[in-house]
Enzyme design. Structure first.
Site, short mmCIF file in Angstrom:
data_model
loop_
_atom_site.label_atom_id
_atom_site.label_comp_id
_atom_site.label_asym_id
_atom_site.label_seq_id
_atom_site.Cartn_x
_atom_site.Cartn_y
_atom_site.Cartn_z
CG HIS A 79 -5.63 -1.67 0.81
ND1 HIS A 79 -4.86 -1.72 -0.87
CD2 HIS A 79 -5.51 -1.07 1.47
CE1 HIS A 79 -3.94 -1.54 -0.43
NE2 HIS A 79 -3.70 -0.69 0.84
CG ASP A 80 -6.88 -4.79 5.25
OD1 ASP A 80 -6.35 -4.22 5.03
OD2 ASP A 80 -7.45 -5.17 6.29
CB SER A 126 -1.06 -0.21 1.44
OG SER A 126 -1.96 0.98 0.96
CG ASP A 148 -6.58 -3.74 -3.25
OD1 ASP A 148 -6.95 -3.19 -2.74
OD2 ASP A 148 -4.89 -3.77 -3.13
NE ARG A 184 -8.37 1.48 11.42
CZ ARG A 184 -7.28 1.31 10.44
NH1 ARG A 184 -6.54 1.58 9.63
NH2 ARG A 184 -6.61 -0.35 10.75
#
Length: 365
Positions: free
Chosen positions: A338-339, A140, A305, A210
């Site tokens: 994405h994680d 990232s 992602d 968040r």
């Protein structure tokens, strides 16, 4: 480590002195050729792997990747993780005391960029007497730093690994970051960034930022598999309280994050994401931007992602190939969005193992 050499930031502001907190894993070999720099993403820090005093709550953020026998094998490599400038885990940032005022920097701390981070990281390497890294790696925002190393310090890195990254953010990604920042900026407890002096924290804004960010890190499949439309009580409550499991999860993540991360740091990190654009100085020509690179590259993306989609990684690969650089590319099938770059995944870790084994042969042959 304390630095007294002034750092002129891209913003034009100079930091007269600053501190970088870092951790190391493994042993630096005799000719200092086995060093690997791990660059962290938005909410990461210097604690890459392992535990503090066997406290499992303090496990490093990339413990699945770094350690003995793991893809980045600390029996072979000397791994460095650091907390970037502007961070809130020990390196100089908004919460640090400004020596000129005796108060926290707060809103006066300059916006720092990926370019600034790479310059400060290279100074840390100088202090450690590491003239060239075997590899610089990150996922990232960390991947952007790894790419910048190949552009700004081309002779100081042999391999660059950019994972779930991009050559610049899309308009959609900038929009997500702006909404997250506005959640913080409009919190009544933000006080223009000087909330430390008021002994408050903009918890509501940071919590919302968040929660929004976490939605973008997950894929629809991952959320569906883990939560679906599950209800906490098994039935509708016809209220605005938490009813769905996904709501409970997001609020938990937001609450947890707001207790240990600094809001000013969050603003700085998202701005660094927005500003990174190596092609900007070359009339948006990414091929020209990568003309200075000399490293070998591994670029990885993940199928689900959508925040840093595979086509963004393929754009990097295309520019590298245009410049006749050695590049390997893998698009990993994963449901985690994405994680995925933080997850244990057999195919992903096999690719990483193989690539780092090949790097190790360069200094063990």
């Amino acid at each position: 480590m304390q630095f007294g050499e002034p750092l002129l930031c891209q913003s034009g502001v100079t930091l007269s002195d600053y501190q970088l907190v870092y951790e190391t894993y493994g042993t630096l070999n005799g000719d200092r050729s086995n060093a690997v720099l791990v660059c962290h993403a938005l909410s990461g820090n210097h604690h890459v792997a392992g535990y503090y005093e066997k406290n499992t709550k303090d496990v490093g953020w990339w413990d699945t990747m770094v350690g003995p026998g793991k893809p980045i094998d600390t029996d072979k490599f000397f791994v460095i993780g650091l907390n970037n400038l502007g961070g809130c885990h020990g390196s100089t940032g908004p919460v640090s005391i400004n020596p000129a005022t005796g108060k926290p920097y707060g809103a006066s701390f300059p916006i720092v960029t990926v370019e600034d981070w790479v310059e400060s990281q290279s100074r840390l390497a100088d202090r450690l007497n590491i003239q060239q890294f075997a590899a610089v790696i990150g996922g990232s925002l960390g991947g952007m730093q790894a790419l910048q190393w190949s552009l700004a310090k081309p002779l100081r890195v042999r391999h660059v690994l950019a994972i779930a990254s991009a050559p610049r953010l899309s308009a959609q990604n900038i929009a997500f970051n702006d909404v997250a920042r506005n959640a913080i900026l409009t919190d009544p407890d933000f006080h223009g960034g000087d909330y430390y002096e008021h002994s408050v924290v903009p918890t509501r804004g940071l919590r919302l930022a968040r929660m929004l960010g976490h939605i973008t890190y997950l894929s629809n499949d991952a959320m569906a598999d883990k939560f679906g439309r599950g209800l906490r009580s098994g039935q509708y409550g016809y209220s605005y309280d938490v009813e769905f499991e996904i709501e409970s999860y997001l609020r938990y993540q937001g609450d947890k994050f707001a207790t240990h991360f600094d809001a000013n740091t969050y603003l700085i990190m998202t701005k660094a994401l927005d500003y990174f654009d190596p092609a900007r100085e070359y009339e948006d020509d990414l091929n020209r931007a990568f003309a200075a690179a000399r490293a070998n590259f591994l670029v990885l993306s993940f199928t689900t992602d959508w925040r840093f989609a595979p086509e963004r990684s393929r754009a990097i690969v295309k520019a590298l190939l245009h410049n006749r650089l050695k590049v390997s590319y893998a698009e990993i099938t994963s449901t985690h969005g994405h994680d995925s770059f933080l997850m244990q995944h057999d195919h992903y870790h096999s690719v990483m193992h193989a690539y780092f084994d090949n790097i190790a042969r360069e200094f063990t042959a």
